[in-house]
Write an enzyme that holds these catalytic residues in place. Structure first.
Site, PDB file in Angstrom:
ATOM      1  N   GLU A  70      -6.152   8.634   8.067  1.00  0.00           N
ATOM      2  CA  GLU A  70      -6.591   8.216   7.026  1.00  0.00           C
ATOM      3  C   GLU A  70      -7.914   8.741   6.476  1.00  0.00           C
ATOM      4  O   GLU A  70      -8.375   8.802   5.542  1.00  0.00           O
ATOM      5  CB  GLU A  70      -6.647   6.714   6.709  1.00  0.00           C
ATOM      6  CG  GLU A  70      -5.086   5.960   6.747  1.00  0.00           C
ATOM      7  CD  GLU A  70      -5.190   4.741   6.234  1.00  0.00           C
ATOM      8  OE1 GLU A  70      -5.714   4.446   5.256  1.00  0.00           O
ATOM      9  OE2 GLU A  70      -4.433   3.682   7.018  1.00  0.00           O
ATOM     10  N   CYS A 102      -4.558  -2.785   3.313  1.00  0.00           N
ATOM     11  CA  CYS A 102      -4.459  -2.748   4.602  1.00  0.00           C
ATOM     12  C   CYS A 102      -5.792  -3.175   5.655  1.00  0.00           C
ATOM     13  O   CYS A 102      -5.844  -4.258   5.514  1.00  0.00           O
ATOM     14  CB  CYS A 102      -3.958  -1.331   5.103  1.00  0.00           C
ATOM     15  SG  CYS A 102      -3.015  -1.130   6.396  1.00  0.00           S
ATOM     16  N   ASN A 126       0.477  -0.786   5.214  1.00  0.00           N
ATOM     17  CA  ASN A 126       1.340  -0.059   6.185  1.00  0.00           C
ATOM     18  C   ASN A 126       0.736  -0.036   7.821  1.00  0.00           C
ATOM     19  O   ASN A 126      -0.108   0.667   7.698  1.00  0.00           O
ATOM     20  CB  ASN A 126       1.581   1.673   5.788  1.00  0.00           C
ATOM     21  CG  ASN A 126       2.105   1.808   4.677  1.00  0.00           C
ATOM     22  OD1 ASN A 126       3.264   2.355   4.735  1.00  0.00           O
ATOM     23  ND2 ASN A 126       1.589   1.598   3.390  1.00  0.00           N
ATOM     24  N   ASN A 181      -7.175   6.144  -1.391  1.00  0.00           N
ATOM     25  CA  ASN A 181      -6.066   5.278  -1.225  1.00  0.00           C
ATOM     26  C   ASN A 181      -6.223   4.078  -2.040  1.00  0.00           C
ATOM     27  O   ASN A 181      -7.069   3.147  -1.886  1.00  0.00           O
ATOM     28  CB  ASN A 181      -6.229   4.777   0.377  1.00  0.00           C
ATOM     29  CG  ASN A 181      -4.697   4.138   0.667  1.00  0.00           C
ATOM     30  OD1 ASN A 181      -4.319   3.518  -0.244  1.00  0.00           O
ATOM     31  ND2 ASN A 181      -4.622   3.948   2.068  1.00  0.00           N
ATOM     32  N   GLU A 221       0.849  -1.487  -0.134  1.00  0.00           N
ATOM     33  CA  GLU A 221       0.038  -0.100  -0.142  1.00  0.00           C
ATOM     34  C   GLU A 221       0.951   1.168  -0.070  1.00  0.00           C
ATOM     35  O   GLU A 221       2.153   1.212   0.453  1.00  0.00           O
ATOM     36  CB  GLU A 221      -0.833  -0.042   1.300  1.00  0.00           C
ATOM     37  CG  GLU A 221      -1.595   1.204   1.474  1.00  0.00           C
ATOM     38  CD  GLU A 221      -2.131   1.247   3.101  1.00  0.00           C
ATOM     39  OE1 GLU A 221      -1.476   0.817   4.118  1.00  0.00           O
ATOM     40  OE2 GLU A 221      -3.348   1.856   3.183  1.00  0.00           O
ATOM     41  N   LYS A 255      -9.705   1.816  -1.631  1.00  0.00           N
ATOM     42  CA  LYS A 255      -9.883   1.265  -0.090  1.00  0.00           C
ATOM     43  C   LYS A 255     -11.187   1.832   0.572  1.00  0.00           C
ATOM     44  O   LYS A 255     -11.526   2.785   0.510  1.00  0.00           O
ATOM     45  CB  LYS A 255      -8.577   1.910   0.459  1.00  0.00           C
ATOM     46  CG  LYS A 255      -8.494   1.257   2.136  1.00  0.00           C
ATOM     47  CD  LYS A 255      -7.178   1.881   2.735  1.00  0.00           C
ATOM     48  CE  LYS A 255      -6.955   1.334   4.230  1.00  0.00           C
ATOM     49  NZ  LYS A 255      -5.769   1.555   4.670  1.00  0.00           N
TER      50      LYS A 255
END
Lengths: 308, 308
Positions: free
Chosen positions: A142, A168, A193, A106, A46, A123
Site C-alpha cells: 500500500e 482498514c 481488506n 485509497n 474498502e 486513507k
C-alpha cells in the site's frame, strides 16, 4: 437525531478477471436486499470495485493505474448511485482514486439519500511497505501504490446524523476515532481488506487477526460513544485469503450484528443516535474530563522514543 | 530486556474502621506469597491504604485530610518498603497524597528493587463530580477531593524495563496509553476502585463495567505493544460494592492472568519484554505509520464540537 436500520454489505472475493460492472451488479443486489429490510444507510468495504491489487509488485506503478477511478461516479458505478437514490438510501464505499493531477489515494465517499457525495476521505494510515520485500510471505504494497491521504478525518452531518470514515488499518489507531469523536461523530464507517495471515509472523493467523480488528473497533466505539460499521471484503482472491468478520457496533462497544460467511452478505441492526448521548455527556464528556495539557506528544512526536 | 514473573495484588475491601497498619499487613502477606512464586514486580491498586472515601461528601474537604499521606514512605508503609527490598522485588501502589504546600492528588509510585521511589504519577483523568449530586444513586466526588495531576504520563527505565503508570479512569482514555507508548513503555501499571454500578444509569451494572474495563485495557496493550497490569480494590466497602476483574495483559492484547475473587488475591504471569518488540517494529512502528499532521485536534481541543 435519527432512528433507523443500519446495513453492512460485506463483499466476497473479487478476482483479477472480474469486471467493475460485475462487481457493481453484486453491490446492487446487496442494496436491493438492504432496501427490502428497511436499511437507510449501507456500508460497503474498502477498495470494493476491484481485487486487492497491493498484494502484487509492479516495477512501474502506473502499470496498475487501471485499478484506479479517475472520476466518481463514473460509468461503471452510476447504476449504483441511481439505485440508491431510487431507494432513498445513503451509502459509503471505497475505491482507488487517481486525481486529475496524478495523485493516487485509497479513498472512500459518503453518498447521501439524494445521491450526492457529501464527504470524501483519503486513507491516512497506509500499512505495509513501498519496496518488494523478499522476507515476507506475501507483499502488502500500500505504501507503494498510494500516498498518505491529505483529507484528515472529517465528519459530515447528513441525513440526520454526524458521520465520519476510516479505512482498514486506520481502525487500529485510536487517534482515528478520537479525532472523529472530537467532532461529535455518531457513526464511523470502516471498510477493510485484511489478509488472514500476518506476512511477517507465522504466529499471527486468522483468529488473532479477527480479535485485533474487533478489539480496535469496539474500543473506538465505546471510547467515543459512537456507532461503528466495520465491513470486510473477504474470502480468497486469486489465491490470497482475506478475513471476514464484518461487524456493527453500538456506542457501548457491543457487537450488534456480525457476518458469518466470507461471501457477499448483508448484516443489519437498528441504530438510534440518541443512544450516543449518554456516554458523550457522562464518562466521555470530553469537555469535563480530557486534559490536553498532557497529550502534547500525541500530535508533536511521530515515533516512539524510549528513555536511555 | 527482562524476562520475569509479574504479579498483581488485588485487594479486597478496606473498611472505614481499618487502620493503615492492618492494610499494610495484608499487602505484606500478598508480597510474601508473590515472592514465594518468584514475582519480581508487584502491582497493587489505586488508593490502597484506605477505603474509597470519595463516595462520601464532606462540606469542608479538609475533614478528609486524614485519608491522605503527607510523606512516602511513612511509618505505616515503611515495613512494606523494607520487605520489598529484602525480597529484591519492585512494586507500585496508589495512595491519596497531600503535599507540603497543600495540594491533594490521587497518586501512585513505582519503587525499584533497591527500595527507592523511581517514579511518581498523579492521576490525570479524575472521574465524577465536585459538588453533591442528588440525582446520582451514589456520589463519586473525586473532582472534589483531588486536583488533576500535574505530572503527566512519564515513564522510567528501571530494573530492566520501561514502566509507566495510570490510575483507574485513566485507563478508559487511549491518550493515556499512547503518551506512554510514545515513550517506549513495556509495562503499564493501573490500579482502580470502580463501583460496580454506574451512578447515573441503572442499565450499567457489573457485567458491562467489567467489559468496558477489560476492553480499554486490552486495546491499550495491543495498540502500544505493551504489557499491562490492571489491578482492582474489590468487594463491599462500608456497604458500597467495587468490582474486581484484575487482569494481566500481554502485548498482543490477550489476558494472561485474571482474578476470580473480590478478596485479597495474587495473580501472576511470565512476562518477557522482548515480546513487545514485534508489534513496536511492525504494525505499531509509530515512526513508519503515524501521521501527526492529522492528530492536531487531540492535543488542541478539549471538548467535542459537532458540525451544525
Amino acid at each position: 437525531m435519527v432512528k433507523m436500520v443500519l446495513g453492512g454489505a460485506q463483499m466476497g472475493p473479487i478476482q483479477k478477471a472480474d469486471s467493475r460492472e460485475a462487481v457493481v451488479a453484486r453491490m446492487m443486489e446487496l442494496m436491493r436486499q438492504a432496501h427490502a429490510q428497511g436499511v437507510e444507510f449501507l456500508v460497503y468495504p474498502e477498495l470494493c470495485l476491484t481485487t486487492f491489487f497491493p498484494r502484487w509488485y509492479a516495477e512501474d506503478i502506473s502499470e496498475f493505474d487501471h485499478y484506479f477511478e479517475t472520476e466518481m461516479p463514473n460509468a461503471a458505478t452510476q447504476p449504483l448511485f441511481d439505485l440508491a437514490r431510487e431507494c432513498g438510501m445513503g451509502f459509503t464505499f471505497g475505491y482507488a482514486e487517481l486525481t486529475p493531477d496524478g495523485h493516487h489515494y485509497n479513498t472512500s465517499v459518503i453518498v447521501d439519500r439524494a445521491g450526492e457525495i457529501v464527504l470524501t476521505y483519503r486513507k491516512t494510515h497506509l500499512p505495509g511497505h513501498a519496496e518488494y520485500d523478499p522476507e515476507r510471505t506475501h507483499q502488502h504494497l500500500e505504501k507503494r501504490y498510494f500516498e498518505p491521504g491529505d483529507t484528515g478525518f472529517g465528519v459530515v452531518r447528513s441525513d440526520g446524523m454526524v458521520m465520519g470514515m476510516a479505512i482498514c488499518n486506520d481502525r487500529r489507531w485510536p487517534e482515528t476515532f478520537r479525532v472523529l469523536g472530537l467532532q461529535g461523530v455518531e457513526l464511523v464507517t470502516i471498510g477493510y481488506n485484511t489478509p488472514s495471515q500476518n506476512s511477517q509472523s507465522g504466529d499471527e493467523g486468522l483468529e488473532k487477526r479477527l480479535y485485533h480488528s474487533e478489539l480496535s473497533v469496539t474500543a473506538g466505539a465505546y471510547q467515543n460513544s459512537t456507532y461503528v460499521a466495520s465491513i470486510a471484503k473477504a474470502g480468497t482472491e486469486d489465491g490470497h485469503h482475506l478475513m471476514g468478520g464484518s461487524i456493527l457496533v453500538d456506542p457501548d462497544g457491543f457487537v450488534i450484528a456480525r457476518a458469518t460467511t466470507e461471501e457477499d452478505e448483508l448484516i443489519t441492526a437498528e441504530m438510534d443516535t440518541e443512544r450516543c448521548a449518554f456516554g458523550k455527556s457522562t464518562v466521555f464528556n470530553f469537555a469535563a474530563h480530557r486534559r490536553i495539557e498532557h497529550y502534547g506528544l500525541i500530535a508533536s512526536q511521530t515515533g516512539a522514543k524510549a528513555p536511555e
